[in-house]
Every structure is written in C-alpha cells, then in structure tokens.
Design a protein around this motif. Structure first.
Motif, PDB file in Angstrom:
ATOM      1  N   PRO A  69      -2.509   4.076   1.665  1.00 18.09           N
ATOM      2  CA  PRO A  69      -1.312   4.910   1.549  1.00 18.09           C
ATOM      3  C   PRO A  69      -1.591   6.415   1.619  1.00 18.09           C
ATOM      4  O   PRO A  69      -0.652   7.211   1.566  1.00 18.09           O
ATOM      5  N   ALA A  70      -2.863   6.814   1.753  1.00 20.76           N
ATOM      6  CA  ALA A  70      -3.165   8.244   1.884  1.00 20.76           C
ATOM      7  C   ALA A  70      -2.490   8.773   3.149  1.00 20.76           C
ATOM      8  O   ALA A  70      -2.422   8.070   4.171  1.00 20.76           O
ATOM      9  N   SER A  95      -2.986   0.176  -1.830  1.00 18.46           N
ATOM     10  CA  SER A  95      -3.630   1.300  -2.526  1.00 18.46           C
ATOM     11  C   SER A  95      -5.144   1.175  -2.574  1.00 18.46           C
ATOM     12  O   SER A  95      -5.860   2.177  -2.477  1.00 18.46           O
ATOM     13  N   SER A  96      -5.654  -0.029  -2.729  1.00 21.94           N
ATOM     14  CA  SER A  96      -7.102  -0.206  -2.854  1.00 21.94           C
ATOM     15  C   SER A  96      -7.865   0.155  -1.577  1.00 21.94           C
ATOM     16  O   SER A  96      -9.084   0.310  -1.609  1.00 21.94           O
ATOM     17  N   PHE A 122      -6.092   0.176   8.614  1.00 24.72           N
ATOM     18  CA  PHE A 122      -6.382   1.619   8.693  1.00 24.72           C
ATOM     19  C   PHE A 122      -6.948   2.069   7.352  1.00 24.72           C
ATOM     20  O   PHE A 122      -6.341   1.845   6.309  1.00 24.72           O
ATOM     21  N   SER A 123      -8.100   2.756   7.410  1.00 21.93           N
ATOM     22  CA  SER A 123      -8.704   3.205   6.155  1.00 21.93           C
ATOM     23  C   SER A 123      -9.622   4.403   6.399  1.00 21.93           C
ATOM     24  O   SER A 123      -9.456   5.111   7.398  1.00 21.93           O
ATOM     25  N   HIS A 124     -10.592   4.579   5.483  1.00 29.12           N
ATOM     26  CA  HIS A 124     -11.386   5.808   5.400  1.00 29.12           C
ATOM     27  C   HIS A 124     -12.891   5.526   5.378  1.00 29.12           C
ATOM     28  O   HIS A 124     -13.319   4.441   5.026  1.00 29.12           O
ATOM     29  N   ASN A 125     -13.640   6.567   5.689  1.00 31.99           N
ATOM     30  CA  ASN A 125     -15.093   6.538   5.497  1.00 31.99           C
ATOM     31  C   ASN A 125     -15.393   6.907   4.050  1.00 31.99           C
ATOM     32  O   ASN A 125     -14.573   7.568   3.423  1.00 31.99           O
TER      33      ASN A 125
END
Length: 180
Positions: A69-70, A95-96, A122-125
């Motif tokens: 959700p960022a 959220s996780s 979709f996510s992050h490093n």
C-alpha cells in the motif's frame, strides 16, 4: 495412466501458476515526507506505463493485482492496471508487502485462491530481490531494478503448494533492458 499398450499423461487443467513480480517504479528521493508516502518521480511515471505495455505483449491475462500500500507501489500498480484495462479498485493492497522479506511473499502466495492462474505482485527492495533470487535455482539478480518485471511459472494446481513446486523462469525485463 496405462491403457492397453499406450501410455497417456493427463494434465490437470490449472496445474500451472504464474507469478509476475514487479518492483515499484523510480520514486522521488528528494521527497521530505514519510517513506511510505514517497511518490514516483517523473522517470517512474514514464517507466511504469512503458513496462506495463511491454508486459502486456508477453502476458495477456493477469487474474489478480496485489501490491504494497506504499504510495510508490500503489501508483506503479495503478499504471499497470490501467494499461490492462482494469480498474484501480481491482488492486488488492497487502500491508505486509511494504518492505517485506522473502518469506512474506511466500505467505501471500500461499493464501491466494486457487482459481487464480496468473498474479502480479508489486513491492520493494531489498525483499523483492531476495524473493526473486529464491524462486529458480541458477537464476539470480544482483538487484531488482525499479520497475523491473520478473516472471516465473510453477507446476502447482494449488497456491499453497507453490513454495515446494518446480518453478521455471519465464522472463525478466526492466526499463533499460531488452526483455530477456
């Protein structure tokens, strides 16, 4: 199954699952607010629809859109959904997935409904790079680039079996890449 003198292999419909992992597009590093609210920069706003179109050339159907959700992940997912002709309300935010370690990706996948065949996450490093590097032996990345797209296929009829299934690398693409 043996039948007389012939050997037949029956393949169960839906016995393959596809996972497309996408790192958020380039974000605005000069943003002074919280990391969670960091927006995409101009390059990110250009790269996301470009990469979505390149993905659409390779993968026509995505059954579920799942994102951190960022803001930067949410915005990247919205560009992809738009290119696919879907509605941003179709995105499931978990959220996780915000700065998630590799294990969280497996947890999210295990919980997917089995009627879904192809999902985009979709996510992050750094977690997304660790996760991608855990998927297929012999296939690894030093760093999952911003707006990078990494796809695999798993021999699994149920998502809960994904982690232990045999997985096959499909493709990797990123904004400055050629789409291998």
């Amino acid at each position: 199954m043996w039948f007389g003198e012939r050997f037949f292999i029956f393949i169960e419909t839906g016995s393959l699952k596809k996972v497309i992992i996408i790192r958020h597009a380039k974000s605005d590093q000069r943003f002074w607010g919280s990391d969670f609210e960091r927006p995409l920069n101009d390059r990110g706003k250009e790269d996301a629809p470009k990469m979505a179109k390149r993905l659409l050339e390779k993968e026509k159907q995505i059954d579920a859109w799942i994102a951190s959700p960022a803001l930067r992940a949410k915005s990247t997912a919205a560009y992809f959904v738009q290119v696919y002709g879907c509605d941003p309300s179709d995105i499931l935010f978990i959220s996780s997935l915000y700065h998630a370690p590799a294990e969280v990706f497996y947890d999210v996948i295990r919980g997917l409904p089995d009627n879904l065949v192809t999902v985009a996450i979709f996510s992050h490093n750094p977690g997304i790079t660790y996760f991608v590097n855990s998927l297929v032996p012999g296939v690894s990345l030093d760093n999952m680039p911003t707006c990078g797209v990494f796809a695999i296929e798993a021999e699994a009829a149920r998502w809960k079996d994904f982690e232990k299934s045999r997985r096959r690398y499909l493709f990797f693409d990123y904004p400055k890449g050629s789409g291998t």
